[in-house]
Design a protein around this motif. Structure first.
Motif, mmCIF file in Angstrom:
data_model
loop_
_atom_site.group_PDB
_atom_site.id
_atom_site.type_symbol
_atom_site.label_atom_id
_atom_site.label_comp_id
_atom_site.label_asym_id
_atom_site.label_seq_id
_atom_site.Cartn_x
_atom_site.Cartn_y
_atom_site.Cartn_z
ATOM 1 N N ARG A 1 0.860 -1.190 0.000
ATOM 2 C CA ARG A 1 0.000 0.000 0.000
ATOM 3 C C ARG A 1 0.890 1.231 0.000
ATOM 4 O O ARG A 1 1.386 1.655 1.046
ATOM 5 C CB ARG A 1 -0.917 -0.009 1.213
ATOM 6 C CG ARG A 1 -1.997 -1.060 1.102
ATOM 7 C CD ARG A 1 -3.014 -0.895 2.229
ATOM 8 N NE ARG A 1 -4.193 -1.681 1.977
ATOM 9 C CZ ARG A 1 -4.371 -2.936 2.367
ATOM 10 N NH1 ARG A 1 -3.407 -3.554 3.014
ATOM 11 N NH2 ARG A 1 -5.480 -3.570 2.116
ATOM 12 N N GLY A 2 1.122 1.756 -1.179
ATOM 13 C CA GLY A 2 1.981 2.915 -1.339
ATOM 14 C C GLY A 2 2.580 2.921 -2.727
ATOM 15 O O GLY A 2 2.093 2.228 -3.629
ATOM 16 N N THR B 1 2.078 1.916 -8.028
ATOM 17 C CA THR B 1 1.213 1.870 -6.850
ATOM 18 C C THR B 1 0.578 0.481 -6.729
ATOM 19 O O THR B 1 -0.332 0.282 -5.931
ATOM 20 C CB THR B 1 0.104 2.938 -6.945
ATOM 21 O OG1 THR B 1 -0.644 2.720 -8.140
ATOM 22 C CG2 THR B 1 0.688 4.345 -6.935
ATOM 23 N N ALA B 2 1.078 -0.472 -7.532
ATOM 24 C CA ALA B 2 0.534 -1.838 -7.525
ATOM 25 C C ALA B 2 1.621 -2.873 -7.262
ATOM 26 O O ALA B 2 1.502 -4.028 -7.665
ATOM 27 C CB ALA B 2 -0.152 -2.117 -8.863
ATOM 28 N N THR C 1 7.307 4.491 -0.595
ATOM 29 C CA THR C 1 6.577 5.531 0.140
ATOM 30 C C THR C 1 5.217 4.981 0.519
ATOM 31 O O THR C 1 4.381 4.761 -0.372
ATOM 32 C CB THR C 1 6.426 6.797 -0.722
ATOM 33 O OG1 THR C 1 7.707 7.195 -1.192
ATOM 34 C CG2 THR C 1 5.787 7.918 0.071
ATOM 35 N N PRO C 2 4.988 4.723 1.801
ATOM 36 C CA PRO C 2 3.670 4.196 2.208
ATOM 37 C C PRO C 2 2.544 5.126 1.803
ATOM 38 O O PRO C 2 2.712 6.342 1.776
ATOM 39 C CB PRO C 2 3.768 4.102 3.733
ATOM 40 C CG PRO C 2 5.237 4.082 4.027
ATOM 41 C CD PRO C 2 5.877 4.904 2.940
#
Length: 129
Positions: free
Chosen positions: A25-26, A41-42, A127-128
């Protein structure tokens, strides 16, 4: 179909070896110097103790125009055969910097069409979100 009851040909079952794949998640960004090689982001996180966790980035989020396939390959008894790419903007330091299991064992299908990078050859930033 129960993947554990019917393992893929060549897959080695080892009750002491636990590999997990989870969504991250990030945002994960891969750089060679100031050039972005991938951003996603995946991404997925593969954990395979005692090794450090590794981010696997979908092929769609990787700039293959900055990579060159190599003849190098390796075999993992738990994931399958890995292909390698060199990160061209990193020069010699980027040789075989990315690997992928294009046809992994059924037990590791979650990492199909995903690439992972050696953190000692490129910069991987998470980056979370």
């Amino acid at each position: 179909m129960d993947k554990l009851a019917n393992p893929a040909p060549g897959f080695q079952r080892n009750p002491d070896k636990v590999i997990t794949v989870e969504s991250y998640r990030g945002t994960v960004t891969v750089r060679a110097g100031d050039r972005i090689i991938a951003t996603s982001t995946a991404a997925k996180i593969l954990s395979e103790p005692p090794y450090p966790a590794v981010f696997y980035i979908p092929f769609d989020d990787i700039d293959f125009g900055k990579l060159a396939p190599t003849d190098h390959s390796t075999h993992c008894p738990y994931k399958g055969d890995a292909s390698y790419w060199s990160v061209q903007p990193a020069g010699e330091a980027g040789k075989n910097a990315m690997w992928a299991y294009e046809h992994p064992f059924d037990e590791m299908v979650e990492i199909r069409n995903h690439g992972a990078f050696y953190t000692n050859k490129v910069t991987v930033e998470a980056t979370p979100g």
